[in-house]
Design a protein around this motif. Structure first.
Motif, mmCIF file in Angstrom:
data_model
loop_
_atom_site.group_PDB
_atom_site.id
_atom_site.type_symbol
_atom_site.label_atom_id
_atom_site.label_comp_id
_atom_site.label_asym_id
_atom_site.label_seq_id
_atom_site.Cartn_x
_atom_site.Cartn_y
_atom_site.Cartn_z
ATOM 1 N N TYR A 71 44.802 53.250 59.493
ATOM 2 C CA TYR A 71 45.054 53.234 58.053
ATOM 3 C C TYR A 71 44.114 52.183 57.476
ATOM 4 O O TYR A 71 44.146 51.033 57.860
ATOM 5 C CB TYR A 71 46.530 52.871 57.807
ATOM 6 N N ARG A 72 43.227 52.553 56.592
ATOM 7 C CA ARG A 72 42.189 51.627 56.115
ATOM 8 C C ARG A 72 42.676 50.866 54.891
ATOM 9 O O ARG A 72 42.628 51.400 53.777
ATOM 10 C CB ARG A 72 40.928 52.400 55.725
ATOM 11 N N PRO A 73 43.103 49.635 55.029
ATOM 12 C CA PRO A 73 43.438 48.871 53.830
ATOM 13 C C PRO A 73 42.146 48.375 53.169
ATOM 14 O O PRO A 73 41.128 48.229 53.847
ATOM 15 C CB PRO A 73 44.237 47.689 54.385
ATOM 16 N N ILE A 74 42.181 48.125 51.882
ATOM 17 C CA ILE A 74 40.995 47.575 51.210
ATOM 18 C C ILE A 74 40.861 46.117 51.658
ATOM 19 O O ILE A 74 41.792 45.330 51.484
ATOM 20 C CB ILE A 74 41.125 47.658 49.677
ATOM 21 N N ARG A 75 39.696 45.780 52.237
ATOM 22 C CA ARG A 75 39.551 44.437 52.815
ATOM 23 C C ARG A 75 38.626 43.536 52.019
ATOM 24 O O ARG A 75 38.598 42.320 52.223
ATOM 25 C CB ARG A 75 39.053 44.561 54.259
ATOM 26 N N ALA A 76 37.830 44.116 51.149
ATOM 27 C CA ALA A 76 36.951 43.278 50.317
ATOM 28 C C ALA A 76 36.980 43.798 48.887
ATOM 29 O O ALA A 76 36.933 45.002 48.653
ATOM 30 C CB ALA A 76 35.531 43.297 50.848
ATOM 31 N N LEU A 77 37.074 42.870 47.943
ATOM 32 C CA LEU A 77 37.068 43.231 46.523
ATOM 33 C C LEU A 77 35.916 42.507 45.844
ATOM 34 O O LEU A 77 35.785 41.286 45.948
ATOM 35 C CB LEU A 77 38.389 42.814 45.863
ATOM 36 N N ILE A 78 35.086 43.278 45.153
ATOM 37 C CA ILE A 78 34.004 42.675 44.356
ATOM 38 C C ILE A 78 34.329 42.970 42.891
ATOM 39 O O ILE A 78 34.365 44.124 42.472
ATOM 40 C CB ILE A 78 32.624 43.269 44.733
ATOM 41 N N LEU A 79 34.596 41.923 42.147
ATOM 42 C CA LEU A 79 34.991 42.075 40.746
ATOM 43 C C LEU A 79 33.785 41.761 39.854
ATOM 44 O O LEU A 79 33.155 40.707 40.008
ATOM 45 C CB LEU A 79 36.130 41.095 40.463
ATOM 46 N N THR A 80 33.464 42.677 38.955
ATOM 47 C CA THR A 80 32.315 42.478 38.062
ATOM 48 C C THR A 80 32.753 42.656 36.606
ATOM 49 O O THR A 80 33.724 43.363 36.347
ATOM 50 C CB THR A 80 31.177 43.498 38.339
ATOM 51 N N LEU A 153 33.731 37.192 43.102
ATOM 52 C CA LEU A 153 33.767 37.194 41.642
ATOM 53 C C LEU A 153 32.318 37.089 41.176
ATOM 54 O O LEU A 153 31.683 36.045 41.286
ATOM 55 C CB LEU A 153 34.595 36.005 41.148
ATOM 56 N N ASP A 154 31.796 38.210 40.678
ATOM 57 C CA ASP A 154 30.382 38.248 40.298
ATOM 58 C C ASP A 154 30.248 37.978 38.792
ATOM 59 O O ASP A 154 31.071 38.414 38.005
ATOM 60 C CB ASP A 154 29.800 39.629 40.644
ATOM 61 N N GLU A 155 29.197 37.273 38.431
ATOM 62 C CA GLU A 155 28.937 36.935 37.025
ATOM 63 C C GLU A 155 30.187 36.363 36.352
ATOM 64 O O GLU A 155 30.659 36.852 35.313
ATOM 65 C CB GLU A 155 28.383 38.151 36.278
ATOM 66 N N ALA A 156 30.694 35.321 36.970
ATOM 67 C CA ALA A 156 31.942 34.715 36.511
ATOM 68 C C ALA A 156 31.828 34.209 35.077
ATOM 69 O O ALA A 156 32.787 34.291 34.298
ATOM 70 C CB ALA A 156 32.317 33.568 37.441
ATOM 71 N N ASP A 157 30.668 33.712 34.702
ATOM 72 C CA ASP A 157 30.503 33.214 33.333
ATOM 73 C C ASP A 157 30.683 34.329 32.321
ATOM 74 O O ASP A 157 31.331 34.177 31.294
ATOM 75 C CB ASP A 157 29.150 32.504 33.145
ATOM 76 N N ARG A 158 30.134 35.481 32.632
ATOM 77 C CA ARG A 158 30.266 36.607 31.719
ATOM 78 C C ARG A 158 31.711 37.113 31.686
ATOM 79 O O ARG A 158 32.219 37.552 30.663
ATOM 80 C CB ARG A 158 29.303 37.714 32.165
ATOM 81 N N MET A 159 32.378 37.016 32.826
ATOM 82 C CA MET A 159 33.801 37.401 32.878
ATOM 83 C C MET A 159 34.593 36.596 31.839
ATOM 84 O O MET A 159 35.396 37.153 31.099
ATOM 85 C CB MET A 159 34.394 37.065 34.244
ATOM 86 N N LEU A 160 34.339 35.304 31.817
ATOM 87 C CA LEU A 160 35.075 34.454 30.874
ATOM 88 C C LEU A 160 34.672 34.779 29.444
ATOM 89 O O LEU A 160 35.515 34.878 28.557
ATOM 90 C CB LEU A 160 34.817 32.975 31.174
ATOM 91 N N ASP A 161 33.376 34.969 29.233
ATOM 92 C CA ASP A 161 32.896 35.314 27.888
ATOM 93 C C ASP A 161 33.563 36.580 27.383
ATOM 94 O O ASP A 161 33.787 36.736 26.186
ATOM 95 C CB ASP A 161 31.380 35.555 27.896
ATOM 96 N N MET A 162 33.835 37.499 28.268
ATOM 97 C CA MET A 162 34.402 38.785 27.860
ATOM 98 C C MET A 162 35.929 38.737 27.793
ATOM 99 O O MET A 162 36.572 39.760 27.584
ATOM 100 C CB MET A 162 33.933 39.889 28.812
#
Ligand code: AMP
Length: 427
Positions: A71-80, A153-162
């Motif tokens: 059973y393949r659980p999701i093991r990596a999350l990339i948030l953009t 957590l990719d482009e964290a600065d933009r995440m906050l801006d948005m």
């Protein structure tokens, strides 16, 4: 230094060589080893430095080393922060994992969720996501983040801006506390440092280019021009230079549409890309721009984040951004991965303060040119437009609800926006 010395598996080296990369970029050299050692990493890197491979390659290496379950659980999350960036990162994940037995998916708003759900149900190891759709599908019980081992957590600065801070906090609560965290940001404000402190455990800090400085390969220039002559000047520059691929930034969605129409009237093929455009219109515009059928892509800041256009020769700021850091992001679209690029800014009197702020941030004075027939207006006010129009900017934001819903990420989230930003920034 070569990729061979970084400790990546043969399958990854094969994929890297298929992509044509010979030398790891500085951020890759610095980020890959600590990630492979399972350390948390806080990286300062702007788009164009090769940061995506910097976190994706070691992430895939780690996941492929551990035994997989039936059973393949999701093991990596990339948030953009944006759909375009999510799509781009996903493309890279697929390319780099071509010779590995790992499966991935991408989810973002603005498109039908059914194919995304079907893909997740097949079982995936890596999920690339924007916050809105991720929380939506999690609440529907389509996916679980309880087995996440690596969180990016990719482009964290933009995440906050948005305005995604609260969403990020919700996502973090859904993941196990024992996990590896990687955070990438182009700029490091106090808010970003605070966020990093809350997420990362004893992180290794790496930096690709000094904070808030512009890439050396980019030649920058300012054209001082009267506001009303900007359209004429930009058309002249593009036509006279026979430029074939130009990314133009405007501050607002309406400005982008207006300029796009003027370009088309002047026989320059152009398309606009912003939050009020449907996903398919954005994808089509970007594809046309990449394959050369569209010469000019007019974009707003948020829409442009995550666009991967290799070797983009020209970036023009039709208007300077009112947030200086956005200038660095914008011009980061050219001179990518070692290629020489040109970043031009058309500056009218009312943008004088913005120009001064940008020069302070990048710590250099930009060379100025005036084109005959397109001179600046000596009588124009140097008062920034935002001050003159503050009421108008807020009004436009309150009324842009339908546009937001089309952009597919957030609705009714105006309160989450940083008050510092004006104009219709959700673009
Ligand atoms: P990124 O900063 O991740 O958006 O990457 C910018 C561009 O550089 C993308 O087109 C990548 O495919 C490319 N790239 C990434 N790493 C390398 C490398 N080591 N050598 C050459 N190109 C690269």
């Amino acid at each position: 230094m070569s990729f061979n010395s970084l400790g990546l598996s043969q399958a990854l080296l094969k994929a890297i060589s298929k992509k044509g990369y010979t030398t790891p970029s500085p951020i890759q050299q610095k980020a890959i080893p600590p990630v492979l050692e399972r350390k948390d990493v806080l990286a300062s890197a702007q788009t164009g430095t090769g940061k995506t491979a910097g976190f994706t390659l070691p992430l895939l290496h780690i996941l492929s080393e551990n035994p997989k379950e039936k059973y393949r659980p999701i093991r990596a999350l990339i948030l953009t922060p944006t759909r375009e960036l999510a799509a781009q990162v996903y493309t890279n994940v697929k390319e780099y994992s071509e010779f590995l037995n790992l499966r991935s998916a991408v989810i973002f708003g603005g498109v039908n969720q059914k194919p995304q759900i079907a893909r997740i149900r097949q079982g995936i190891d890596v999920l690339v996501a924007t916050p809105g759709r991720l929380l939506d599908l999690e609440s529907q019980g389509v996916l679980s983040l309880k087995r996440i081992e690596i969180f990016v957590l990719d482009e964290a600065d933009r995440m906050l801006d948005m305005g995604f801070l609260r969403d990020i906090e919700r996502v973090i609560k859904m993941m196990p506390t024992q996990r590896q965290n990687l955070m990438f940001s182009a700029t490091f404000s106090k808010d970003i440092k605070k966020l990093a402190h809350g997420i990362l455990n004893n992180p290794v800090q790496v930096e690709a280019t000094p904070e808030n400085t512009t890439v050396e390969a980019i030649s920058q220039k300012v054209y001082r021009v009267a506001k009303g002559l900007k359209t004429g000047l930009i058309i002249k520059l593009i036509s006279d230079g026979y430029w074939k691929q130009v990314l133009v930034f405007t501050r607002t969605k309406h400005g982008a549409n207006r300029l796009c129409k003027k370009m088309i009237s002047a026989n320059i093929s152009a398309a606009a890309i912003h939050g009020n455009k449907s996903q398919s219109a954005r994808t089509k515009a970007l594809a046309g721009f990449k394959n050369g059928s569209i010469r000019v892509l007019v974009a707003t800041d948020i829409a442009a984040r995550g666009l991967d256009i290799p070797l983009l020769p020209h970036v023009i700021n039709f208007e300077l951004p009112n947030i200086s850091e956005d200038y660095v992001h914008r011009i980061g679209r050219t001179g990518r991965a070692g290629a020489k690029g040109q970043a031009l800014s058309l500056v009218s009197a009312d943008e004088t303060t913005y120009l001064r702020d940008i020069e302070k941030l990048i710590n250099m004075k930009l060379p100025v040119e005036i084109v005959e027939g397109f001179e600046p207006d000596p009588n124009a006010s140097t008062e920034p437009e935002k001050r003159q129009q503050r009421g108008g900017g807020n009004r436009s934001r309150r009324n842009s609800g339908s546009g937001h819903s089309k952009s597919g990420e957030h609705k009714n989230n105006n309160s989450r926006r940083r008050p510092k930003r004006n104009n219709d920034r959700r673009n």
